[in-house]
Design an enzyme around this catalytic site. Structure first.
Site, PDB file in Angstrom:
ATOM      1  N   ARG A  54      34.160  55.847  84.622  1.00  0.00           N
ATOM      2  CA  ARG A  54      33.307  54.852  83.961  1.00  0.00           C
ATOM      3  C   ARG A  54      32.080  55.464  83.299  1.00  0.00           C
ATOM      4  O   ARG A  54      31.770  55.166  82.141  1.00  0.00           O
ATOM      5  CB  ARG A  54      32.835  53.794  84.976  1.00  0.00           C
ATOM      6  CG  ARG A  54      33.839  52.724  85.262  1.00  0.00           C
ATOM      7  CD  ARG A  54      33.770  52.321  86.706  1.00  0.00           C
ATOM      8  NE  ARG A  54      34.261  53.415  87.504  1.00  0.00           N
ATOM      9  CZ  ARG A  54      35.567  53.595  87.777  1.00  0.00           C
ATOM     10  NH1 ARG A  54      36.435  52.717  87.396  1.00  0.00           N
ATOM     11  NH2 ARG A  54      35.974  54.654  88.448  1.00  0.00           N
ATOM     12  N   THR A  55      31.344  56.278  84.040  1.00  0.00           N
ATOM     13  CA  THR A  55      30.033  56.701  83.541  1.00  0.00           C
ATOM     14  C   THR A  55      30.184  57.576  82.295  1.00  0.00           C
ATOM     15  O   THR A  55      29.532  57.341  81.276  1.00  0.00           O
ATOM     16  CB  THR A  55      29.267  57.448  84.651  1.00  0.00           C
ATOM     17  OG1 THR A  55      29.307  56.656  85.834  1.00  0.00           O
ATOM     18  CG2 THR A  55      27.820  57.669  84.241  1.00  0.00           C
ATOM     19  N   LYS A  84      30.104  81.744  85.392  1.00  0.00           N
ATOM     20  CA  LYS A  84      29.572  83.130  85.360  1.00  0.00           C
ATOM     21  C   LYS A  84      28.220  83.209  86.051  1.00  0.00           C
ATOM     22  O   LYS A  84      27.514  84.216  85.921  1.00  0.00           O
ATOM     23  CB  LYS A  84      29.429  83.583  83.904  1.00  0.00           C
ATOM     24  CG  LYS A  84      30.731  83.569  83.134  1.00  0.00           C
ATOM     25  CD  LYS A  84      30.470  83.817  81.651  1.00  0.00           C
ATOM     26  CE  LYS A  84      31.581  83.208  80.821  1.00  0.00           C
ATOM     27  NZ  LYS A  84      31.153  82.883  79.462  1.00  0.00           N
TER      28      LYS A  84
HETATM   29  N1   CP Z   1      30.693  53.751  89.009  1.00  0.00           N
HETATM   30  C1   CP Z   1      30.850  55.066  88.673  1.00  0.00           C
HETATM   31  O1   CP Z   1      29.907  55.846  88.662  1.00  0.00           O
HETATM   32  O2   CP Z   1      32.122  55.390  88.337  1.00  0.00           O
HETATM   33  P1   CP Z   1      32.605  56.851  87.870  1.00  0.00           P
HETATM   34  O3   CP Z   1      32.408  57.771  89.043  1.00  0.00           O
HETATM   35  O4   CP Z   1      34.033  56.660  87.479  1.00  0.00           O
HETATM   36  O5   CP Z   1      31.723  57.265  86.731  1.00  0.00           O
END
Ligand code: CP
Length: 305
Positions: A54-55, A84
């Protein structure tokens, strides 16, 4: 106020949140017409050292909908010069030459702050460490509550899950506590209860809360159920029945008719897929709101430069 970097929820004032939400509503309309070219000269770098659906995708979609460009690595530990031995600080100094904003998901609590100290461009914390913060998730969570409940004052909110390491619940508690007469129910197995830093903050601002290990009595009274994962491997006691923390048809029958069920996602077993069809289940709308909120946040950062 100074919003050069977005590191933690405590940075946001109520006026700034309301400005962000006004802009977020406008971004919904922008997306409905396919996007804008207003920020076509802008470049965003997404530097993720941990997995994300999502993020990262919503930030990247947000930048594309704003007309800008995206530079990205989805696994900084493997596909950046961290392999590295390059330090986070040097990586940020370099990316700051190429991008106008850096969105960072780091493995360590404090990583985003360290990045902000050396970055020539704004850094946005996209979730960090175990028990750190995830402020932009909290912004989209708060926006979702604002949309669904029509108010942010006087709400009774149950936060459920591994609250000691749950960065989304932690960041949301900080944000919601800025509003009037909010009451929190922190519901978790005792060894996973919310950490003292949050409770000290709530005490300082005279916000009401209670700590519980059994959700049954409280859930019928709350306006918002904010469900998160519980990682069984972290529990010392193997006999504990985690199903009491799950949302299923029985819980649906007990909840208020106008309650909302939220989850930052991804979910595991803690929300039965049968719950998805209930109108009170808003977690997929919540995830969609992430696009609009992140567009609004990026535009505010760009406009304030
Ligand atoms: N809610 C959330 O942070 O989802 P992701 O980890 O998929 O980004």
């Amino acid at each position: 106020m100074n919003l050069r970097h977005v590191i933690e929820s405590q940075q946001f004032t109520v006026p700034l949140l309301l400005e962000l939400f006004d802009r977020t509503r406008r971004m919904e309309a922008v997306v409905a017409r396919g996007g804008t070219k207003d920020y076509e000269r802008r470049i965003m770098a997404t530097l993720f050292y941990r997995s994300s659906t999502r993020t990262r995708f919503s930030f990247e979609a947000a930048m594309h909908r704003l007309g800008g460009q995206v530079l990205s690595t989805e696994n900084g530990n493997e596909f950046s010069s961290a392999v590295k031995g390059e330090s986070l600080e040097d990586t940020i100094r370099i990316l700051g030459n190429y991008a106008d904003v850096i969105v960072l998901r780091h493995t360590e609590e404090g990583g985003a702050h360290r990045a902000s100290l050396v970055s020539p461009v704004p850094v946005i914390n996209a979730g960090e460490g175990e028990g750190g913060q995830h402020p932009t998730q909290a912004l989209l969570d708060l926006y979702t509550i604002h949309r669904e409940c029509k108010t942010l004052n006087g709400l009774s909110v149950a936060l459920i899950g591994a609250l000691d390491v749950g960065r989304t619940a932690r960041s949301l508690a900080y944000l919601l506590s800025k509003f009037e007469r909010v009451k929190f129910w922190f519901i978790a197995p005792p060894e996973m209860q919310v950490k003292p830093d949050i409770l000290a903050y709530l005490d300082k601002y005279r916000v009401q809360y209670e700590l519980l290990s059994d959700p049954a009595k409280v859930l019928p009274t709350v306006d918002v159920v904010y469900q998160t994962r519980i990682d069984r491997e972290r529990l010392q006691r193997r006999d504990i029945d985690l199903s009491v923390y799950n949302i299923d048809a029985n819980v649906l029958r007990a909840l208020k008719p106008n309650a909302v069920i939220m989850h930052p996602l991804p979910r595991s077993v803690e929300i039965d897929p049968a719950v998805d069809a209930d109108p009170r289940a808003v977690y997929f709308r919540q995830a969609r709101n992430g696009l609009f909120v992140r567009m609004a946040l990026l535009s505010i950062l760009f406009d304030r430069e």
